[in-house]
Design a protein around this motif. Structure first.
Motif, PDB file in Angstrom:
ATOM      1  N   ILE A  49       0.848  -1.191   0.000  1.00  0.00           N
ATOM      2  CA  ILE A  49       0.000   0.000   0.000  1.00  0.00           C
ATOM      3  C   ILE A  49       0.885   1.243   0.000  1.00  0.00           C
ATOM      4  O   ILE A  49       1.976   1.261   0.583  1.00  0.00           O
ATOM      5  CB  ILE A  49      -0.960   0.022   1.210  1.00  0.00           C
ATOM      6  N   ASN A  50       0.356   2.268  -0.693  1.00  0.00           N
ATOM      7  CA  ASN A  50       1.028   3.571  -0.782  1.00  0.00           C
ATOM      8  C   ASN A  50       2.461   3.446  -1.318  1.00  0.00           C
ATOM      9  O   ASN A  50       3.379   4.143  -0.875  1.00  0.00           O
ATOM     10  CB  ASN A  50       1.044   4.270   0.585  1.00  0.00           C
ATOM     11  N   THR A  51       2.647   2.523  -2.240  1.00  0.00           N
ATOM     12  CA  THR A  51       3.953   2.322  -2.868  1.00  0.00           C
ATOM     13  C   THR A  51       3.767   2.320  -4.391  1.00  0.00           C
ATOM     14  O   THR A  51       2.648   2.395  -4.905  1.00  0.00           O
ATOM     15  CB  THR A  51       4.573   0.989  -2.417  1.00  0.00           C
ATOM     16  N   LYS A  52       4.895   2.216  -5.083  1.00  0.00           N
ATOM     17  CA  LYS A  52       4.837   2.114  -6.544  1.00  0.00           C
ATOM     18  C   LYS A  52       4.051   0.883  -6.973  1.00  0.00           C
ATOM     19  O   LYS A  52       3.279   0.920  -7.942  1.00  0.00           O
ATOM     20  CB  LYS A  52       6.262   2.055  -7.105  1.00  0.00           C
ATOM     21  N   PHE A  53       4.238  -0.211  -6.243  1.00  0.00           N
ATOM     22  CA  PHE A  53       3.494  -1.432  -6.527  1.00  0.00           C
ATOM     23  C   PHE A  53       1.987  -1.181  -6.398  1.00  0.00           C
ATOM     24  O   PHE A  53       1.196  -1.610  -7.254  1.00  0.00           O
ATOM     25  CB  PHE A  53       3.932  -2.531  -5.561  1.00  0.00           C
ATOM     26  N   ASP A  54       1.577  -0.489  -5.348  1.00  0.00           N
ATOM     27  CA  ASP A  54       0.154  -0.203  -5.114  1.00  0.00           C
ATOM     28  C   ASP A  54      -0.421   0.644  -6.239  1.00  0.00           C
ATOM     29  O   ASP A  54      -1.530   0.401  -6.729  1.00  0.00           O
ATOM     30  CB  ASP A  54      -0.006   0.498  -3.759  1.00  0.00           C
ATOM     31  N   ILE A  55       0.335   1.670  -6.676  1.00  0.00           N
ATOM     32  CA  ILE A  55      -0.155   2.553  -7.737  1.00  0.00           C
ATOM     33  C   ILE A  55      -0.258   1.803  -9.066  1.00  0.00           C
ATOM     34  O   ILE A  55      -1.235   1.947  -9.799  1.00  0.00           O
ATOM     35  CB  ILE A  55       0.772   3.772  -7.874  1.00  0.00           C
ATOM     36  N   GLU A  56       0.743   0.974  -9.367  1.00  0.00           N
ATOM     37  CA  GLU A  56       0.718   0.241 -10.633  1.00  0.00           C
ATOM     38  C   GLU A  56      -0.400  -0.796 -10.662  1.00  0.00           C
ATOM     39  O   GLU A  56      -1.017  -1.018 -11.706  1.00  0.00           O
ATOM     40  CB  GLU A  56       2.072  -0.446 -10.857  1.00  0.00           C
ATOM     41  N   PHE A  57      -0.677  -1.408  -9.529  1.00  0.00           N
ATOM     42  CA  PHE A  57      -1.684  -2.464  -9.528  1.00  0.00           C
ATOM     43  C   PHE A  57      -3.108  -1.903  -9.364  1.00  0.00           C
ATOM     44  O   PHE A  57      -4.013  -2.285 -10.107  1.00  0.00           O
ATOM     45  CB  PHE A  57      -1.395  -3.465  -8.395  1.00  0.00           C
ATOM     46  N   SER A  58      -3.290  -0.999  -8.402  1.00  0.00           N
ATOM     47  CA  SER A  58      -4.636  -0.494  -8.114  1.00  0.00           C
ATOM     48  C   SER A  58      -4.955   0.808  -8.831  1.00  0.00           C
ATOM     49  O   SER A  58      -6.122   1.216  -8.860  1.00  0.00           O
ATOM     50  CB  SER A  58      -4.802  -0.282  -6.595  1.00  0.00           C
ATOM     51  N   HIS A  59      -3.925   1.481  -9.357  1.00  0.00           N
ATOM     52  CA  HIS A  59      -4.064   2.787 -10.017  1.00  0.00           C
ATOM     53  C   HIS A  59      -4.429   3.910  -9.032  1.00  0.00           C
ATOM     54  O   HIS A  59      -4.203   5.075  -9.316  1.00  0.00           O
ATOM     55  CB  HIS A  59      -5.105   2.743 -11.141  1.00  0.00           C
TER      56      HIS A  59
END
Length: 534
Positions: A61-71
């Motif tokens: 959450i609140n990481t690059k991974f979170d943004i790429e996956f959840s937008h």
């Protein structure tokens, strides 16, 4: 002087209350602001709790991974949900307070002594807190639930998120209910008049017990259940990870380079799993994968395994708060690195369903227990209220019947106070009856005195006439006795004396008749009165 001081003090208190009341904000704004503050406070508290209680994967959450996956990162999703709840609450508040949004007119209505308008204000003051309470819980939960259904529940983590959201909204609604209840209690206190009709709407103690206590039970039970389950799942997940990680490393201990895919399949078949839901898999360098049961791996699982799993010693996760986790290792191959691992289940969905069913059964039991306690509580109060109502209305109540004190609490104190009031009322009634008997006796004596005075007045004249007649007859008798031996007294003289005596007797006879009539009349008035009393 004391009455003037009391009057001016009363006027000052009323004026101060009206002045304070006019300075009050509109209740919808007051309650809504409090509700918003509670939502913000609960949001601040639950913001870090959601990832912990739902066992979100590390760095998800609140990481690059979170943004790429959840937008949309976690904090933005959280803020959007909070703002959506606030917006829905504001709309509902507007609808509920549509006719009472300008609450400052209460003082004008109260000063004008408009009974019908005051009655309407009191009616709304009874109902609005309960409408606000139910609205704050049901509407946001229903709309968020519809949103989840439309978007689709991925797994039990979404259900847990929805339950945790319901818990927070319930707690927020309880606080807002208590505040609005306190405010409108002041309104009801200020607008009370003796000539008001009883309120039509009546919310019994049973419903109040359920509304105020059951949500707290709901909040406590679900919160504690989620905390306990979260800790157990975290420990079990870590234990399974270590076990499976060791198992894979032991199977591939002598393998330093992957030559063929069949070689991986052969080694993975030798890996032992604890349950039939646990599967083995491998991910090729080109991104394709193969599972032991030919099932599909989620995009989240693949992305987290490739990008973040090896930062946590090969521990991977299937989704946000999912009950599936994985243990993986990485081995080099001809065209790149191969990822080998086991995907295992930490908690069976059946366990979660069992918790929900247990919660429903326990909720029904709690509701029944609350209804029972509310009924006993209401029955005790109703019994005392009925007795007080009978005493207040002056009906023929059994003042010797005491209420048994069966509890050592405020209800018991109320029963003791009622028995004291009843005993005092009984003493008052006995004193009143004694005073009434004394008054009747006093009135009878006064009447008797008046009657005797009248008799005395009526009999005084005939008695005086009889006294004169008797005295005159005595003189004539004496004269007659003296003339018996007197030779000079002629028969005519005797006849004259006898005639005078007869004349006096004739005058005395009407007096006797009059006195007899008076006594007969008095006897006729007294004897029926005694008969009627008998």
């Amino acid at each position: 002087m004391r009455q003037d001081i009391f009057y001016y003090c009363k006027v000052s208190v009323v004026t101060l209350n009206i002045f304070r009341f006019r300075k009050q904000k509109q209740p919808n704004l007051n309650i809504f602001c409090t509700y918003i503050l509670v939502i913000v406070a609960m949001g601040v508290i639950f913001y870090p709790l959601f990832p912990i209680l739902l066992n979100y994967p590390p760095s998800s959450i609140n990481t690059k991974f979170d943004i790429e996956f959840s937008h949309i990162p976690y904090y933005q999703q959280y803020v959007i949900i909070i703002l959506l709840i606030m917006l829905l609450s504001f709309i509902c508040f507007k609808l509920i307070f549509k006719n009472v949004s300008k609450w400052n007119y209460i003082t004008k209505v109260f000063e004008s002594n408009n009974v019908n308008a005051i009655q309407k204000i009191r009616q709304k003051s009874f109902l609005i807190p309960h409408f606000v309470y139910l609205m704050q819980i049901l509407i946001p939960v229903a709309l968020v639930g519809i949103l989840f259904i439309i978007l689709g529940f991925h797994n039990s983590a979404d259900v847990k998120f929805f339950i945790l959201l319901t818990v927070g909204l319930t707690f927020t609604g309880v606080i807002s209910y208590l505040f609005s209840k306190k405010y409108f209690r002041q309104v009801l206190k200020y607008t009370y008049l003796d000539n008001l009709k009883p309120e039509i709407t009546r919310i019994g103690l049973r419903l109040k017990f359920i509304l105020q206590l059951f949500p707290l039970f709901l909040f406590s039970f679900l919160f504690i259940s989620l905390v306990g389950q979260s800790g157990l799942l975290r420990e079990k997940g870590n234990a399974l990870f270590k076990s499976y990680q060791r198992e894979i490393q032991m199977k591939f201990e002598g393998v330093s380079h992957i030559q063929r895919e069949e070689e991986i399949q052969q080694f993975l078949k030798q890996v032992r799993t604890d349950t039939k839901d646990d599967i083995t898999f491998y991910i090729k360098p080109d991104g394709s994968y193969k599972t032991s049961d030919n099932s599909r791996l989620s995009d989240f699982f693949l992305k987290y395994t490739k990008e973040l799993a090896f930062e946590y010693y090969g521990h991977t996760y299937d989704y946000y708060g999912s009950d599936f986790q994985g243990a993986v290792i990485k081995l080099p191959g001809l065209n790149g690195d191969w990822i080998l691992g086991i995907k295992y289940i930490v908690s069976s969905p059946r366990n979660f369903v069992l918790i929900i069913i247990s919660f429903m059964i326990l909720s029904i039991f709690v509701i029944l227990v609350l209804l029972y306690f509310a009924k006993t509580f209401a029955d005790d109060i109703a019994l005392i209220a009925l007795g007080l109502e009978e005493i207040a209305e002056g009906s023929e109540a059994d003042l010797n019947k005491k209420i048994a004190v069966i509890s050592n609490d405020e209800i018991g104190d109320l029963a003791i106070a009622f028995n004291k009031v009843q005993e005092r009322e009984k003493k008052y009634i006995e004193d009143i009856k004694k005073q009434q008997s004394m008054i009747v006796e006093r009135e009878r004596l006064v009447s008797l005195g008046q009657m005797i005075s009248g008799i005395t007045h009526n009999l005084k004249t005939p008695i005086m006439s009889l006294s004169v007649g008797i005295a005159s007859i005595k003189e004539l008798v004496a004269e007659y006795q003296a003339s018996i031996d007197d030779q000079q007294v002629t028969p005519d003289d005797h006849r004259e004396i006898a005639a005078d005596m007869g004349a006096w007797l004739n005058e005395m006879t009407p007096c006797c008749t009059y006195m007899s009539d008076v006594l007969t009349t008095i006897k006729g008035q007294i004897i029926p009165e005694k008969s009627s009393r008998a």
